[in-house]
Design a protein around this motif. Structure first.
Motif, PDB file in Angstrom:
ATOM      1  N   CYS A 162     -11.912 -10.419 -51.206  1.00 52.95           N
ATOM      2  CA  CYS A 162     -12.119 -11.083 -49.914  1.00 52.95           C
ATOM      3  C   CYS A 162     -10.831 -11.289 -49.127  1.00 52.95           C
ATOM      4  O   CYS A 162     -10.878 -11.791 -47.999  1.00 52.95           O
ATOM      5  CB  CYS A 162     -12.781 -12.436 -50.137  1.00 52.95           C
ATOM      6  N   SER A 163      -9.697 -10.944 -49.700  1.00 55.28           N
ATOM      7  CA  SER A 163      -8.426 -11.203 -49.034  1.00 55.28           C
ATOM      8  C   SER A 163      -8.174 -10.225 -47.904  1.00 55.28           C
ATOM      9  O   SER A 163      -8.605  -9.076 -47.941  1.00 55.28           O
ATOM     10  CB  SER A 163      -7.272 -11.123 -50.040  1.00 55.28           C
ATOM     11  N   ARG A 164      -7.449 -10.679 -46.887  1.00 55.42           N
ATOM     12  CA  ARG A 164      -7.054  -9.793 -45.797  1.00 55.42           C
ATOM     13  C   ARG A 164      -6.154  -8.674 -46.316  1.00 55.42           C
ATOM     14  O   ARG A 164      -6.243  -7.537 -45.851  1.00 55.42           O
ATOM     15  CB  ARG A 164      -6.333 -10.581 -44.694  1.00 55.42           C
ATOM     16  N   ARG A 165      -5.294  -8.980 -47.274  1.00 58.43           N
ATOM     17  CA  ARG A 165      -4.392  -7.962 -47.818  1.00 58.43           C
ATOM     18  C   ARG A 165      -5.178  -6.841 -48.479  1.00 58.43           C
ATOM     19  O   ARG A 165      -4.820  -5.666 -48.361  1.00 58.43           O
ATOM     20  CB  ARG A 165      -3.409  -8.589 -48.812  1.00 58.43           C
ATOM     21  N   GLY A 166      -6.226  -7.198 -49.197  1.00 56.49           N
ATOM     22  CA  GLY A 166      -7.044  -6.175 -49.838  1.00 56.49           C
ATOM     23  C   GLY A 166      -7.739  -5.286 -48.820  1.00 56.49           C
ATOM     24  O   GLY A 166      -7.785  -4.058 -48.978  1.00 56.49           O
ATOM     25  N   VAL A 167      -8.270  -5.898 -47.757  1.00 54.53           N
ATOM     26  CA  VAL A 167      -8.937  -5.124 -46.704  1.00 54.53           C
ATOM     27  C   VAL A 167      -7.928  -4.258 -45.968  1.00 54.53           C
ATOM     28  O   VAL A 167      -8.201  -3.099 -45.629  1.00 54.53           O
ATOM     29  CB  VAL A 167      -9.670  -6.062 -45.733  1.00 54.53           C
ATOM     30  N   GLN A 168      -6.733  -4.806 -45.725  1.00 55.40           N
ATOM     31  CA  GLN A 168      -5.686  -4.027 -45.052  1.00 55.40           C
ATOM     32  C   GLN A 168      -5.269  -2.823 -45.896  1.00 55.40           C
ATOM     33  O   GLN A 168      -5.035  -1.732 -45.362  1.00 55.40           O
ATOM     34  CB  GLN A 168      -4.486  -4.924 -44.757  1.00 55.40           C
ATOM     35  N   ALA A 169      -5.178  -3.021 -47.215  1.00 52.80           N
ATOM     36  CA  ALA A 169      -4.826  -1.905 -48.101  1.00 52.80           C
ATOM     37  C   ALA A 169      -5.894  -0.820 -48.035  1.00 52.80           C
ATOM     38  O   ALA A 169      -5.589   0.379 -47.988  1.00 52.80           O
ATOM     39  CB  ALA A 169      -4.663  -2.401 -49.536  1.00 52.80           C
ATOM     40  N   ALA A 170      -7.158  -1.224 -48.007  1.00 55.05           N
ATOM     41  CA  ALA A 170      -8.246  -0.254 -47.884  1.00 55.05           C
ATOM     42  C   ALA A 170      -8.154   0.501 -46.561  1.00 55.05           C
ATOM     43  O   ALA A 170      -8.381   1.711 -46.500  1.00 55.05           O
ATOM     44  CB  ALA A 170      -9.597  -0.964 -47.999  1.00 55.05           C
ATOM     45  N   GLY A 171      -7.790  -0.230 -45.509  1.00 53.36           N
ATOM     46  CA  GLY A 171      -7.634   0.414 -44.200  1.00 53.36           C
ATOM     47  C   GLY A 171      -6.519   1.445 -44.195  1.00 53.36           C
ATOM     48  O   GLY A 171      -6.660   2.522 -43.588  1.00 53.36           O
ATOM     49  N   ARG A 172      -5.422   1.138 -44.872  1.00 49.40           N
ATOM     50  CA  ARG A 172      -4.305   2.092 -44.940  1.00 49.40           C
ATOM     51  C   ARG A 172      -4.714   3.357 -45.687  1.00 49.40           C
ATOM     52  O   ARG A 172      -4.336   4.475 -45.316  1.00 49.40           O
ATOM     53  CB  ARG A 172      -3.094   1.436 -45.600  1.00 49.40           C
ATOM     54  N   ILE A 173      -5.479   3.192 -46.766  1.00 50.54           N
ATOM     55  CA  ILE A 173      -5.940   4.357 -47.523  1.00 50.54           C
ATOM     56  C   ILE A 173      -6.856   5.213 -46.654  1.00 50.54           C
ATOM     57  O   ILE A 173      -6.756   6.446 -46.642  1.00 50.54           O
ATOM     58  CB  ILE A 173      -6.663   3.914 -48.809  1.00 50.54           C
ATOM     59  N   ALA A 174      -7.760   4.572 -45.913  1.00 49.26           N
ATOM     60  CA  ALA A 174      -8.676   5.317 -45.038  1.00 49.26           C
ATOM     61  C   ALA A 174      -7.905   6.095 -43.975  1.00 49.26           C
ATOM     62  O   ALA A 174      -8.221   7.261 -43.684  1.00 49.26           O
ATOM     63  CB  ALA A 174      -9.663   4.357 -44.383  1.00 49.26           C
ATOM     64  N   ARG A 175      -6.878   5.475 -43.397  1.00 48.71           N
ATOM     65  CA  ARG A 175      -6.088   6.165 -42.362  1.00 48.71           C
ATOM     66  C   ARG A 175      -5.298   7.319 -42.958  1.00 48.71           C
ATOM     67  O   ARG A 175      -5.143   8.378 -42.329  1.00 48.71           O
ATOM     68  CB  ARG A 175      -5.155   5.169 -41.666  1.00 48.71           C
ATOM     69  N   LEU A 176      -4.790   7.131 -44.180  1.00 46.99           N
ATOM     70  CA  LEU A 176      -4.041   8.204 -44.832  1.00 46.99           C
ATOM     71  C   LEU A 176      -4.930   9.413 -45.083  1.00 46.99           C
ATOM     72  O   LEU A 176      -4.507  10.559 -44.902  1.00 46.99           O
ATOM     73  CB  LEU A 176      -3.433   7.699 -46.141  1.00 46.99           C
ATOM     74  N   MET A 177      -6.166   9.172 -45.482  1.00 50.44           N
ATOM     75  CA  MET A 177      -7.085  10.288 -45.719  1.00 50.44           C
ATOM     76  C   MET A 177      -7.317  11.081 -44.432  1.00 50.44           C
ATOM     77  O   MET A 177      -7.399  12.309 -44.454  1.00 50.44           O
ATOM     78  CB  MET A 177      -8.412   9.760 -46.278  1.00 50.44           C
ATOM     79  N   LYS A 178      -7.400  10.376 -43.312  1.00 49.21           N
ATOM     80  CA  LYS A 178      -7.561  11.076 -42.027  1.00 49.21           C
ATOM     81  C   LYS A 178      -6.312  11.864 -41.677  1.00 49.21           C
ATOM     82  O   LYS A 178      -6.398  13.004 -41.201  1.00 49.21           O
ATOM     83  CB  LYS A 178      -7.871  10.060 -40.924  1.00 49.21           C
ATOM     84  N   GLU A 179      -5.141  11.272 -41.903  1.00 44.81           N
ATOM     85  CA  GLU A 179      -3.887  11.964 -41.598  1.00 44.81           C
ATOM     86  C   GLU A 179      -3.743  13.246 -42.411  1.00 44.81           C
ATOM     87  O   GLU A 179      -3.191  14.243 -41.939  1.00 44.81           O
ATOM     88  CB  GLU A 179      -2.700  11.041 -41.878  1.00 44.81           C
ATOM     89  N   LEU A 180      -4.233  13.210 -43.651  1.00 48.99           N
ATOM     90  CA  LEU A 180      -4.137  14.371 -44.532  1.00 48.99           C
ATOM     91  C   LEU A 180      -5.319  15.324 -44.356  1.00 48.99           C
ATOM     92  O   LEU A 180      -5.459  16.287 -45.111  1.00 48.99           O
ATOM     93  CB  LEU A 180      -4.033  13.914 -45.989  1.00 48.99           C
TER      94      LEU A 180
END
Length: 256
Positions: A162-180
């Protein structure tokens, strides 16, 4: 070709627990055999499943690396290292009734993980046609994504607490997949260990900020903690467990 489901997220959010329960759900739904891949150097998917692998890919790498130097590791006379590796790879897959498990594991000391990462990639590609579903528990963070270990993933499940940090980490992974230029057919977020199964406004706001599709929530359950403390495989949770029920509904929503 088998459907590859990759599970990723920040460390400590319970992704391995959900990964094990996902494997169990697929098997119980008749979508077996499943190939379970623990692609985390700090392997513990086997504990969730209650399986003890004979050897990990990391340990196999050590055998090959030390053969001829350490008397404990010997390659049969007349056999090349490559041929020995191919022969031993089958031993790195623990065979159960409904699923098989391959564990990455770690190298000893300061050894590089490049060789072991390469083994994970080639083995998944080689075995993909043998299983209807392959479920990969990725290392916490973004390394496996950035290395392109699993470029063929069909479903990308991001896990957060439920933490913002956990959601932010998930968001970074999603953006990285798009970049790649990864193009899974489905990418979404599961929020785990949610008190009373209800997300607060702050977490929902962060999910929107990250542009993530919320697949569903899994409630906090003390029984998961108790099983873990007792060393009991999480997949032995009773069928009426709220965690199992919630994950089952999410999997149906994904369409697996």
């Amino acid at each position: 070709m088998g459907h590859v489901i990759a599970v990723s997220g920040k460390g400590g959010v319970g992704k391995t627990t959900l990964c094990g329960l996902l494997i169990q759900y697929l098997c119980e739904s008749g979508k077996r055999p499943v190939l379970a891949v623990d692609a985390d150097a700090n392997a513990n998917l086997n504990e969730v499943l209650g399986v003890e692998p004979e050897i990990t890919l990391g340990e196999l790498r050590e055998e090959i690396e030390r053969a001829g130097v350490d008397p404990r590791y010997q390659i049969p006379s007349g056999m090349t290292k490559q041929a020995y590796l191919e022969m031993r790879l089958s031993d790195a897959i623990a065979e159960e009734d409904d699923y098989d498990l391959m564990v990455m594991g770690r190298t000893q000391g300061q050894g590089c993980y490049c060789f072991v990462n390469g083994l994970v990639q080639t083995q998944v590609q080689k075995l993909q046609s043998h299983y209807p579903y392959i479920v990969v528990d990725n290392e916490a963070g973004m390394e496996h994504i950035s290395r392109g270990i699993l470029p063929m993933m069909e479903v990308a499940i991001l896990v957060s607490d439920c933490s913002r940090r956990g959601v932010q980490a998930a968001g970074r992974i999603a953006r990285l997949m798009k970049e790649l230029n990864f193009k899974p057919q489905k990418t979404g977020l599961i929020v785990n260990r949610v008190p009373d199964g209800k997300l607060d406004a702050g977490t929902l706001e962060e999910i929107r900020n990250q542009g993530l599709e919320l697949l569903g929530v899994v409630p906090h359950d003390d029984q998961v903690y108790q099983y873990d403390c007792a060393g009991k495989p999480i997949i032995r949770l009773p069928k009426d467990s709220p965690v199992r029920s919630a994950l089952g509904e999410i999997v149906k929503k994904i369409g697996l």
